[in-house]
Design an enzyme around this catalytic site. Structure first.
Site, PDB file in Angstrom:
ATOM      1  N   CYS A 115       0.812  -1.222   0.000  1.00  0.00           N
ATOM      2  CA  CYS A 115       0.000   0.000   0.000  1.00  0.00           C
ATOM      3  C   CYS A 115       0.845   1.271   0.000  1.00  0.00           C
ATOM      4  O   CYS A 115       0.369   2.340  -0.396  1.00  0.00           O
ATOM      5  CB  CYS A 115      -0.944   0.011   1.201  1.00  0.00           C
ATOM      6  SG  CYS A 115      -2.151  -1.341   1.185  1.00  0.00           S
ATOM      7  N   HIS A 252      -3.348   7.592   1.692  1.00  0.00           N
ATOM      8  CA  HIS A 252      -3.723   6.243   1.287  1.00  0.00           C
ATOM      9  C   HIS A 252      -5.148   5.989   1.767  1.00  0.00           C
ATOM     10  O   HIS A 252      -5.468   6.193   2.935  1.00  0.00           O
ATOM     11  CB  HIS A 252      -2.753   5.239   1.918  1.00  0.00           C
ATOM     12  CG  HIS A 252      -3.174   3.815   1.788  1.00  0.00           C
ATOM     13  ND1 HIS A 252      -3.657   3.288   0.609  1.00  0.00           N
ATOM     14  CD2 HIS A 252      -3.174   2.797   2.687  1.00  0.00           C
ATOM     15  CE1 HIS A 252      -3.927   2.012   0.796  1.00  0.00           C
ATOM     16  NE2 HIS A 252      -3.656   1.692   2.047  1.00  0.00           N
ATOM     17  N   ASN A 282     -10.037   0.167  -0.422  1.00  0.00           N
ATOM     18  CA  ASN A 282      -8.578   0.221  -0.363  1.00  0.00           C
ATOM     19  C   ASN A 282      -8.015  -0.394  -1.636  1.00  0.00           C
ATOM     20  O   ASN A 282      -8.066  -1.610  -1.825  1.00  0.00           O
ATOM     21  CB  ASN A 282      -8.090  -0.541   0.873  1.00  0.00           C
ATOM     22  CG  ASN A 282      -6.584  -0.480   1.055  1.00  0.00           C
ATOM     23  OD1 ASN A 282      -5.852  -0.050   0.170  1.00  0.00           O
ATOM     24  ND2 ASN A 282      -6.114  -0.933   2.205  1.00  0.00           N
TER      25      ASN A 282
END
Length: 325
Positions: A115, A252, A282
């Site tokens: 990520c 993020h 996500n």
């Protein structure tokens, strides 16, 4: 003093056509729409179609970024593609994008920091430009996390989505001050002792299988808030700016509670935070460039804006970057 800066000149993104609302999960798992929204802020996400690869998403995002800048693939010197879900073990997914956009020279490679991948890719692209090894670099984050989810694990499978985002950087001269356009600072970290907090239980040299995602959510949450706050402050300190000067935060898009907790600790008001997690879930390495592209399209990020980006992922790996449009 004149310096070379890696200046953002265009963005693009792509989302698969299939939109999956929370209701899709409530029909299959012991969960509710309220549970998902309360704990993550997610309302829907996009999943890649059968046969649709990470490179397919990345190529569309790359083409959109080229259209945004009026450039051709042949104008790009390098591609740095962040992904944890490549098409193949090798070669790199980036080379597929390179070929598809008509980039017949230069070089392309993948980078894996899960990520946090886009922040790491951005730092590498910046280094390529500042060192004179490239004049224009396309930085891409692209993921098909739907391929590595455990559909019986209600704590994780509801959180992720697929997508891609791209950003093109160009070498330009600056004065070496915080008023320059371009990347002003980056702050990168990793700590392998936290491997078991967020990982995939497969791999080429271990099981010979792809595996599925495993996560200790509460522990990841605690690390995310403290580590992202510290990285954000470090990036600002390196650039010589304060949080009051930041125009927009593009974090993020993992969890709305994490995003808001970090913003609060950094004294950043909600109106400056770009939030897309409700619509995309996500998307790992794709989430920051995807959100950045959406923010530019909607006018949330404009020329001259000082933008803070931050992310944390498996490894643990985390970091932040500060950039002026």
């Amino acid at each position: 003093m004149t310096v070379i800066r890696a200046v953002p000149i265009g963005t693009g993104h792509y989302l698969p056509e299939r939109v999956v609302e929370n209701a899709w999960f409530t029909e299959r798992l012991e969960t509710t729409d309220e549970w998902i929204r309360t704990r993550s802020g997610i309302e829907r996400r996009h999943f890649a179609a059968e046969g649709q690869k990470t490179s397919d998403l990345a190529i569309e995002a790359a083409r959109a970024a080229l259209a945004d800048t009026g450039l051709q693939g042949s104008d790009i010197d390098a591609i740095v593609l962040a992904t944890a879900t490549p098409d193949q073990t090798f070669p790199s997914t980036a080379t597929r994008v390179q070929h598809a956009i008509g980039m017949t020279s230069g070089y392309a490679f993948d980078l894996q920091a899960v990520c946090a991948g886009f922040i790491f890719a951005l730092a590498n692209a910046n280094a390529l430009i500042v060192s004179g090894q490239a004049r224009r670099v396309m930085v891409i984050g692209a993921e098909t996390f739907s391929r590595i989810l455990d559909w019986e694990d209600r704590a994780t499978c509801v959180l992720f989505g697929d997508g891609a985002g791209a950003l093109i950087l160009e070498a330009r001269e600056g004065e070496g001050t915080s008023t320059d356009q371009g990347i002003l600072s980056t702050d990168l970290h990793s700590d392998g002792q936290f491997n078991d907090l967020l990982y995939v239980d497969g791999g080429v040299s271990s099981t010979g299988t792809v595996g599925v995602l495993k996560m200790q959510g509460r522990e990841v949450f605690k690390h995310a808030v403290s580590k992202l706050t510290a990285a954000g402050h470090a990036a600002m300190e390196k650039a010589g700016v304060t949080s009051d000067e930041v125009s927009a935060v593009v974090p993020h898009q993992a969890n709305l509670r994490i995003i808001k907790a970090v913003a609060q600790k950094m004294n950043l008001t909600d109106d400056r935070i770009v939030i897309t997690v409700q619509d995309h879930g996500n998307t790992s390495a794709a989430s920051i460039p995807l959100a950045m592209s959406v923010a530019r399209t909607s006018g949330r990020v404009k020329a001259g804006d000082l933008v803070l980006m931050e992310a944390i992922g498996g490894g643990l790996a985390w970091g932040a970057a500060l950039m002026r449009w």
